[in-house]
Design a protein around this motif. Structure first.
Motif, mmCIF file in Angstrom:
data_model
loop_
_atom_site.group_PDB
_atom_site.id
_atom_site.type_symbol
_atom_site.label_atom_id
_atom_site.label_comp_id
_atom_site.label_asym_id
_atom_site.label_seq_id
_atom_site.Cartn_x
_atom_site.Cartn_y
_atom_site.Cartn_z
ATOM 1 N N LEU A 18 48.457 20.736 93.830
ATOM 2 C CA LEU A 18 49.029 21.865 93.172
ATOM 3 C C LEU A 18 49.396 21.542 91.716
ATOM 4 N N GLY A 19 49.780 20.109 91.349
ATOM 5 C CA GLY A 19 49.875 19.945 90.141
ATOM 6 C C GLY A 19 48.938 20.005 89.253
ATOM 7 N N LEU A 20 47.673 19.576 89.761
ATOM 8 C CA LEU A 20 46.534 19.795 88.739
ATOM 9 C C LEU A 20 46.046 20.832 88.851
ATOM 10 N N ILE A 21 46.353 21.872 89.586
ATOM 11 C CA ILE A 21 46.086 23.136 89.474
ATOM 12 C C ILE A 21 46.818 23.957 88.475
ATOM 13 N N ALA A 22 48.084 23.631 88.497
ATOM 14 C CA ALA A 22 49.130 24.293 87.664
ATOM 15 C C ALA A 22 48.808 23.602 86.234
ATOM 16 N N LEU A 23 48.058 22.305 85.960
ATOM 17 C CA LEU A 23 47.799 22.014 84.767
ATOM 18 C C LEU A 23 46.832 22.856 84.204
ATOM 19 N N THR A 24 45.626 23.145 85.055
ATOM 20 C CA THR A 24 44.479 23.939 84.827
ATOM 21 C C THR A 24 44.637 25.138 84.149
ATOM 22 N N CYS A 25 45.929 25.855 84.499
ATOM 23 C CA CYS A 25 46.261 26.961 84.091
ATOM 24 C C CYS A 25 47.218 26.878 82.877
ATOM 25 N N LEU A 26 48.142 25.816 82.584
ATOM 26 C CA LEU A 26 49.153 25.603 81.699
ATOM 27 C C LEU A 26 48.378 25.078 80.373
ATOM 28 N N LEU A 27 47.563 24.222 80.436
ATOM 29 C CA LEU A 27 47.069 23.393 79.336
ATOM 30 C C LEU A 27 46.172 24.396 78.375
ATOM 31 N N PRO A 28 45.377 25.335 78.979
ATOM 32 C CA PRO A 28 44.689 26.361 78.022
ATOM 33 C C PRO A 28 45.661 27.281 77.336
ATOM 34 N N LEU A 29 46.645 27.614 78.017
ATOM 35 C CA LEU A 29 47.781 28.405 77.635
ATOM 36 C C LEU A 29 48.444 27.688 76.153
ATOM 37 N N LEU A 30 48.464 26.412 76.667
ATOM 38 C CA LEU A 30 49.414 25.540 75.356
ATOM 39 C C LEU A 30 48.428 25.649 74.169
ATOM 40 N N HIS A 31 47.268 25.193 74.474
ATOM 41 C CA HIS A 31 46.155 25.270 73.193
ATOM 42 C C HIS A 31 46.074 26.596 72.735
ATOM 43 N N ILE A 32 46.072 27.474 73.429
ATOM 44 C CA ILE A 32 45.748 29.025 72.738
ATOM 45 C C ILE A 32 47.287 29.109 71.840
ATOM 46 N N ALA A 33 48.517 28.964 72.356
ATOM 47 C CA ALA A 33 49.465 29.244 71.680
ATOM 48 C C ALA A 33 49.632 27.999 70.439
ATOM 49 N N SER A 34 49.021 26.849 70.464
ATOM 50 C CA SER A 34 48.892 25.975 69.375
ATOM 51 C C SER A 34 47.916 26.503 68.378
ATOM 52 N N LEU A 35 46.769 27.027 68.628
ATOM 53 C CA LEU A 35 45.810 27.582 67.774
ATOM 54 C C LEU A 35 46.509 28.726 66.975
ATOM 55 N N SER A 36 47.236 29.424 67.584
ATOM 56 C CA SER A 36 47.995 30.901 66.970
ATOM 57 C C SER A 36 49.033 30.151 65.927
ATOM 58 N N LEU A 37 49.500 29.199 66.084
ATOM 59 C CA LEU A 37 50.676 28.785 65.064
ATOM 60 C C LEU A 37 50.413 27.657 64.411
ATOM 61 N N GLU A 253 39.505 32.056 64.362
ATOM 62 C CA GLU A 253 39.986 31.391 65.684
ATOM 63 C C GLU A 253 41.490 31.605 65.954
ATOM 64 N N SER A 254 42.230 31.569 64.742
ATOM 65 C CA SER A 254 43.657 31.768 64.779
ATOM 66 C C SER A 254 44.011 33.339 65.092
ATOM 67 N N LEU A 255 43.316 33.908 64.797
ATOM 68 C CA LEU A 255 43.464 35.531 64.994
ATOM 69 C C LEU A 255 43.052 36.086 66.602
ATOM 70 N N LYS A 256 42.044 35.181 66.955
ATOM 71 C CA LYS A 256 41.542 35.364 68.466
ATOM 72 C C LYS A 256 42.846 34.885 69.345
ATOM 73 N N ALA A 257 43.409 33.735 69.003
ATOM 74 C CA ALA A 257 44.465 33.082 69.713
ATOM 75 C C ALA A 257 45.737 34.017 69.787
ATOM 76 N N ALA A 258 45.918 34.373 68.657
ATOM 77 C CA ALA A 258 47.245 35.270 68.561
ATOM 78 C C ALA A 258 47.121 36.611 69.124
ATOM 79 N N SER A 259 45.925 37.205 69.286
ATOM 80 C CA SER A 259 45.754 38.293 69.986
ATOM 81 C C SER A 259 45.809 38.132 71.466
ATOM 82 N N VAL A 260 45.340 37.002 72.076
ATOM 83 C CA VAL A 260 45.300 36.563 73.296
ATOM 84 C C VAL A 260 46.982 36.289 73.538
ATOM 85 N N MET A 261 47.812 35.794 72.795
ATOM 86 C CA MET A 261 49.210 35.463 72.947
ATOM 87 C C MET A 261 50.035 36.702 73.235
ATOM 88 N N VAL A 262 49.566 37.759 72.312
ATOM 89 C CA VAL A 262 50.393 38.864 72.290
ATOM 90 C C VAL A 262 50.265 39.530 73.530
#
Length: 289
Positions: A18-37, A253-262
């Motif tokens: 379950l921890g590995l599955i959670a990481l597969t969801c969390l890590l892409p989200l963190l990466h997208i947030a980082s790209l947008s900022l 790339e930053s615009l794409k990430a920002a739009s996904v975060m919104v």
């Protein structure tokens, strides 16, 4: 009771999986947030991973100034709020009579609704019916065809059936009618399942994409999901946004990430308020006993 070695191994494997599955969801989200900022140079050099480098909000500034993100956000809110209210009303008013033993033919009505989970009319016949009723290019084309989700209705129905019959009998002895019983007894006792189904409907309406593209003709009525998809797929549109915000340093790339975060943040914010009801609502509404 003391846990055996087998129990500890089982729980350990479960937690690891379950921890590995959670990481597969969390890590892409963190990466997208980082790209947008992150700063433009850091993004172009490929050094951005899970944490923003060179804090920069220019992508959000360009997006809000150079796109229709705010009108689209407003459209998404309207579609979601009105859709959730209508769907919850229809779901409760369908589930309640089907959960009452005194309702004649309730099993046949239930089977008829379950049938729709396995067989549908198809996209073209559904579109023709929607067009026949004059709902094309109207949000009613999004709300009415998906007014009641059969699975959600069955979960609510089963939850209502698990409420003790003694409460209903006591209410009848006090002269309580069906409407009063539903509003003052059943619904207050059903907060977990109602909160859970509200979340299901909210996520469904917020993420509407295909139906919007199918039924809505005017771009001014598009919701956030459609606009974000267009921004991600249309390189020319991204370049126009970048040129619009020429005074700031931003890359597509930053615009794409920002739009996904919104797009994601509203549902992420909503979930903690309903999370405490989530497991209880699903379990008690899905298991009869």
């Amino acid at each position: 009771m003391k846990s055996t070695n087998g129990d500890r191994l089982f729980y350990g494997l479960n937690y690891t999986l379950l921890g590995l599955i959670a990481l597969t969801c969390l890590l892409p989200l963190l990466h997208i947030a980082s790209l947008s900022l992150s700063h433009t140079q850091e993004i172009l050099s490929g050094r951005v991973t899970l944490w923003p480098k060179g804090w920069n909000t220019d992508a959000y500034t360009s997006m809000f100034e150079g796109t229709r993100i705010l009108p689209a956000f407003k459209n998404s809110v309207i579609i979601t709020v009105v859709g959730v209210v209508l769907s919850m009303l229809a779901t409760v008013l369908t589930a309640y009579p089907l959960s009452r033993k005194i309702f004649p033919g309730r099993k046949w009505f239930t089977l008829a609704m379950i049938f729709t989970m396995m067989f549908t009319g198809g996209m073209i016949p559904t579109y023709l019916i929607v067009k026949l009723f004059g709902l094309v290019n109207s949000y009613w084309a999004l709300w009415i065809p998906s007014l009641v989700n059969t699975y959600n209705m069955l979960v609510v129905k089963t939850y209502f059936e698990n409420i003790p019959d003694e409460l209903e009998e006591a209410a009848k002895m006090d002269g309580c009618g069906q409407w009063r019983q539903l509003l003052q007894i059943i619904l207050p006792l059903s907060k977990p399942v109602l909160a859970t189904i509200t979340l299901f409907y909210a996520v469904s309406y917020w993420n509407l994409f295909f139906n919007v593209m199918l039924y809505i003709n005017e771009s001014v009525k598009y919701n956030l999901a459609v606009l974000v998809q267009q921004m991600i797929q249309n390189q020319q549109l991204l370049q126009e946004i970048v040129l619009t915000g020429a005074q700031v340093e931003v890359v597509p790339e930053s615009l794409k990430a920002a739009s996904v975060m919104v797009m994601m943040v509203p549902m992420i914010v909503l979930y903690p308020f309903l999370q405490k009801y989530f497991v209880k609502g699903v379990m008690l509404g899905a298991v009869k006993g």
